[in-house]
Motif scaffolding. Structure first.
Motif, PDB file in Angstrom:
ATOM      1  N   TYR A  78      38.418  25.721  36.719  1.00 20.52           N
ATOM      2  CA  TYR A  78      38.006  26.636  37.786  1.00 20.52           C
ATOM      3  C   TYR A  78      36.496  26.716  37.999  1.00 20.52           C
ATOM      4  CZ  TYR A  78      42.859  28.143  37.579  1.00 20.52           C
ATOM      5  OH  TYR A  78      44.229  28.167  37.596  1.00 20.52           O
ATOM      6  N   LYS A  79      35.725  26.448  36.951  1.00 17.47           N
ATOM      7  CA  LYS A  79      34.260  26.452  37.053  1.00 17.47           C
ATOM      8  C   LYS A  79      33.719  27.756  37.653  1.00 17.47           C
ATOM      9  CE  LYS A  79      33.966  21.416  37.360  1.00 17.47           C
ATOM     10  NZ  LYS A  79      35.350  21.207  36.920  1.00 17.47           N
ATOM     11  N   ASN A  80      34.391  28.845  37.312  1.00 15.66           N
ATOM     12  CA  ASN A  80      33.990  30.160  37.814  1.00 15.66           C
ATOM     13  C   ASN A  80      34.218  31.171  36.692  1.00 15.66           C
ATOM     14  OD1 ASN A  80      34.145  32.834  38.970  1.00 15.66           O
ATOM     15  ND2 ASN A  80      34.374  31.896  40.992  1.00 15.66           N
ATOM     16  N   GLN A  81      33.131  31.607  36.082  1.00 15.75           N
ATOM     17  CA  GLN A  81      33.237  32.451  34.893  1.00 15.75           C
ATOM     18  C   GLN A  81      33.954  33.769  35.176  1.00 15.75           C
ATOM     19  OE1 GLN A  81      31.804  31.612  31.549  1.00 15.75           O
ATOM     20  NE2 GLN A  81      33.412  33.127  31.208  1.00 15.75           N
ATOM     21  N   THR A  82      33.622  34.395  36.299  1.00 14.11           N
ATOM     22  CA  THR A  82      34.238  35.683  36.630  1.00 14.11           C
ATOM     23  C   THR A  82      35.740  35.533  36.834  1.00 14.11           C
ATOM     24  OG1 THR A  82      32.196  36.443  37.677  1.00 14.11           O
ATOM     25  CG2 THR A  82      34.215  37.620  38.243  1.00 14.11           C
ATOM     26  N   PHE A  83      36.124  34.497  37.573  1.00 14.94           N
ATOM     27  CA  PHE A  83      37.549  34.255  37.814  1.00 14.94           C
ATOM     28  C   PHE A  83      38.278  34.007  36.498  1.00 14.94           C
ATOM     29  CE2 PHE A  83      41.239  31.580  38.611  1.00 14.94           C
ATOM     30  CZ  PHE A  83      41.855  32.239  39.664  1.00 14.94           C
ATOM     31  N   ASN A  86      38.736  37.194  34.454  1.00 12.19           N
ATOM     32  CA  ASN A  86      39.799  38.036  35.018  1.00 12.19           C
ATOM     33  C   ASN A  86      41.178  37.442  34.767  1.00 12.19           C
ATOM     34  OD1 ASN A  86      38.031  39.978  36.040  1.00 12.19           O
ATOM     35  ND2 ASN A  86      37.743  38.881  37.959  1.00 12.19           N
ATOM     36  N   LEU A  87      41.263  36.118  34.861  1.00 10.74           N
ATOM     37  CA  LEU A  87      42.542  35.448  34.622  1.00 10.74           C
ATOM     38  C   LEU A  87      42.982  35.626  33.170  1.00 10.74           C
ATOM     39  CD1 LEU A  87      44.858  33.673  35.564  1.00 10.74           C
ATOM     40  CD2 LEU A  87      43.425  31.660  35.137  1.00 10.74           C
ATOM     41  N   ILE A  88      42.051  35.489  32.255  1.00 11.42           N
ATOM     42  CA  ILE A  88      42.374  35.661  30.833  1.00 11.42           C
ATOM     43  C   ILE A  88      42.847  37.085  30.551  1.00 11.42           C
ATOM     44  CG2 ILE A  88      41.339  35.776  28.522  1.00 11.42           C
ATOM     45  CD1 ILE A  88      39.731  33.284  29.264  1.00 11.42           C
ATOM     46  N   GLU A 115      44.972  29.693  43.261  1.00 12.10           N
ATOM     47  CA  GLU A 115      43.904  29.778  44.255  1.00 12.10           C
ATOM     48  C   GLU A 115      43.262  31.159  44.247  1.00 12.10           C
ATOM     49  OE1 GLU A 115      45.255  28.596  48.083  1.00 12.10           O
ATOM     50  OE2 GLU A 115      45.759  26.544  47.474  1.00 12.10           O
ATOM     51  N   SER A 116      43.984  32.135  43.702  1.00 12.53           N
ATOM     52  CA  SER A 116      43.456  33.497  43.667  1.00 12.53           C
ATOM     53  C   SER A 116      44.089  34.261  42.511  1.00 12.53           C
ATOM     54  CB  SER A 116      43.765  34.221  44.980  1.00 12.53           C
ATOM     55  OG  SER A 116      45.166  34.438  45.095  1.00 12.53           O
ATOM     56  N   LEU A 117      43.493  35.388  42.168  1.00  9.37           N
ATOM     57  CA  LEU A 117      44.063  36.240  41.132  1.00  9.37           C
ATOM     58  C   LEU A 117      45.382  36.844  41.588  1.00  9.37           C
ATOM     59  CD1 LEU A 117      40.985  38.142  39.658  1.00  9.37           C
ATOM     60  CD2 LEU A 117      42.392  36.427  38.526  1.00  9.37           C
ATOM     61  N   GLU A 118      45.531  37.005  42.897  1.00 12.61           N
ATOM     62  CA  GLU A 118      46.784  37.535  43.429  1.00 12.61           C
ATOM     63  C   GLU A 118      47.929  36.573  43.128  1.00 12.61           C
ATOM     64  OE1 GLU A 118      48.609  40.817  45.018  1.00 12.61           O
ATOM     65  OE2 GLU A 118      46.495  40.524  44.561  1.00 12.61           O
ATOM     66  N   ALA A 120      48.034  34.592  40.595  1.00 14.20           N
ATOM     67  CA  ALA A 120      48.276  34.722  39.154  1.00 14.20           C
ATOM     68  C   ALA A 120      49.131  35.951  38.859  1.00 14.20           C
ATOM     69  CB  ALA A 120      46.948  34.810  38.410  1.00 14.20           C
ATOM     70  N   LYS A 121      48.837  37.048  39.524  1.00 11.21           N
ATOM     71  CA  LYS A 121      49.610  38.279  39.315  1.00 11.21           C
ATOM     72  C   LYS A 121      51.073  38.073  39.685  1.00 11.21           C
ATOM     73  CE  LYS A 121      45.717  41.428  40.089  1.00 11.21           C
ATOM     74  NZ  LYS A 121      45.113  42.415  41.020  1.00 11.21           N
ATOM     75  N   HIS A 122      51.307  37.341  40.766  1.00 15.01           N
ATOM     76  CA  HIS A 122      52.681  37.087  41.199  1.00 15.01           C
ATOM     77  C   HIS A 122      53.423  36.198  40.204  1.00 15.01           C
ATOM     78  CE1 HIS A 122      51.890  38.071  45.733  1.00 15.01           C
ATOM     79  NE2 HIS A 122      51.785  39.112  44.936  1.00 15.01           N
ATOM     80  N   MET A 123      52.740  35.170  39.721  1.00 17.81           N
ATOM     81  CA  MET A 123      53.363  34.273  38.744  1.00 17.81           C
ATOM     82  C   MET A 123      53.707  35.029  37.463  1.00 17.81           C
ATOM     83  SD  MET A 123      54.466  31.361  37.788  1.00 17.81           S
ATOM     84  CE  MET A 123      54.833  30.488  36.261  1.00 17.81           C
ATOM     85  N   ILE A 124      52.788  35.843  37.006  1.00 15.22           N
ATOM     86  CA  ILE A 124      52.993  36.608  35.780  1.00 15.22           C
ATOM     87  C   ILE A 124      54.135  37.607  35.960  1.00 15.22           C
ATOM     88  CG2 ILE A 124      51.925  38.351  34.279  1.00 15.22           C
ATOM     89  CD1 ILE A 124      49.249  36.792  34.798  1.00 15.22           C
ATOM     90  N   ALA A 125      54.183  38.246  37.118  1.00 17.91           N
ATOM     91  CA  ALA A 125      55.261  39.195  37.398  1.00 17.91           C
ATOM     92  C   ALA A 125      56.611  38.493  37.401  1.00 17.91           C
ATOM     93  CB  ALA A 125      55.016  39.877  38.742  1.00 17.91           C
ATOM     94  N   PHE A 126      56.665  37.317  38.028  1.00 21.66           N
ATOM     95  CA  PHE A 126      57.934  36.588  38.108  1.00 21.66           C
ATOM     96  C   PHE A 126      58.395  36.139  36.724  1.00 21.66           C
ATOM     97  CE2 PHE A 126      60.571  32.799  39.077  1.00 21.66           C
ATOM     98  CZ  PHE A 126      61.521  33.433  39.862  1.00 21.66           C
ATOM     99  N   LEU A 127      57.477  35.578  35.952  1.00 18.75           N
ATOM    100  CA  LEU A 127      57.844  35.105  34.618  1.00 18.75           C
ATOM    101  C   LEU A 127      58.325  36.254  33.739  1.00 18.75           C
ATOM    102  CD1 LEU A 127      57.875  32.615  32.701  1.00 18.75           C
ATOM    103  CD2 LEU A 127      55.625  33.342  31.918  1.00 18.75           C
ATOM    104  N   SER A 128      57.664  37.383  33.836  1.00 21.32           N
ATOM    105  CA  SER A 128      58.029  38.517  32.984  1.00 21.32           C
ATOM    106  C   SER A 128      59.401  39.088  33.333  1.00 21.32           C
ATOM    107  CB  SER A 128      56.968  39.617  33.081  1.00 21.32           C
ATOM    108  OG  SER A 128      56.951  40.199  34.370  1.00 21.32           O
TER     109      SER A 128
END
Length: 209
Positions: A78-83, A86-88, A115-118, A120-128
């Protein structure tokens, strides 16, 4: 001037470090872990993720997440420290045992590009919603409406009683370039059905039309 002894120590240290880096090369690790699998056809087994993440030193031997090593890996993508930070925070979450932690981190932190944290949130919600409760294709298929309902509740598309957040659904559908999603179809998608499971299934079909 450096002594021969000190020089030898430095050389051996560098060789050792190079060996560690080679072991962390993902293609080498993946091949090695794949060859060691006892359940090669079970895509829901935590065996492969656990082997890979342990070999890459992203998981410690006790199953704890090494966030520093995970950060280094994600920054390459990602080469983006802030992203990445937040992802971690979202995905490097330890589960009840090392196997479940490995599966969770493997699929939410790393294997899926976002492509976005949103996203990631959806993927995490689905997996859980389905792991580790349903660990086979048959169980997932049998419980798919429960999984859809769980997921849609987690992302605030509907509540436990089956009440639909129409604005949220419309926002997703109108952002789609799918020409099948006419106004009439969309209206049918946000209509509450006889029970929450049917409502969830209907919304899911519309979103994935």
């Amino acid at each position: 001037m450096i002594s021969i002894f000190k020089f030898a120590v430095v050389v051996f240290y560098l060789i050792a470090q190079m060996s560690v880096l080679a072991e962390r090369d993902i293609s080498v690790i993946f091949d090695k872990c794949s060859a060691q699998r006892k359940e090669p056809d079970n895509q829901y087994s935590s065996e492969l993720p656990l082997c890979i993440l342990t070999a890459m030193e992203i998981l410690n031997n006790n199953g704890a997440v090494n966030k520093k090593n995970l950060e280094e890996l994600l920054l390459l993508r990602y080469k983006n420290q802030t992203f990445v930070n937040n992802l971690i925070d979202l995905c490097a979450v330890e589960q009840p045992n090392p196997g479940e932690t490995a599966y969770y981190v493997f699929y939410t932190c790393w294997i899926t590009p976002y492509e976005s944290l949103e996203d990631a949130k959806h993927m995490i919600a689905f997996l859980s919603c389905w792991y580790p409760k349903y660990k086979s294709s048959e169980k997932i298929k049998a419980a798919q409406n429960d999984i859809y309902k769980c997921f849609l509740e987690k992302i605030n598309i509907m509540d436990k009683n089956g009440e639909v957040n129409k604005e949220a659904v419309l926002q997703i559908m109108k952002a789609s370039e799918n020409k099948k999603l006419t106004d009439a179809v969309i209206e049918g998608c946000v209509t509450k059905k006889e029970n929450p499971l049917e409502t969830a299934n209907n919304i899911w079909k519309c979103i994935n039309m």
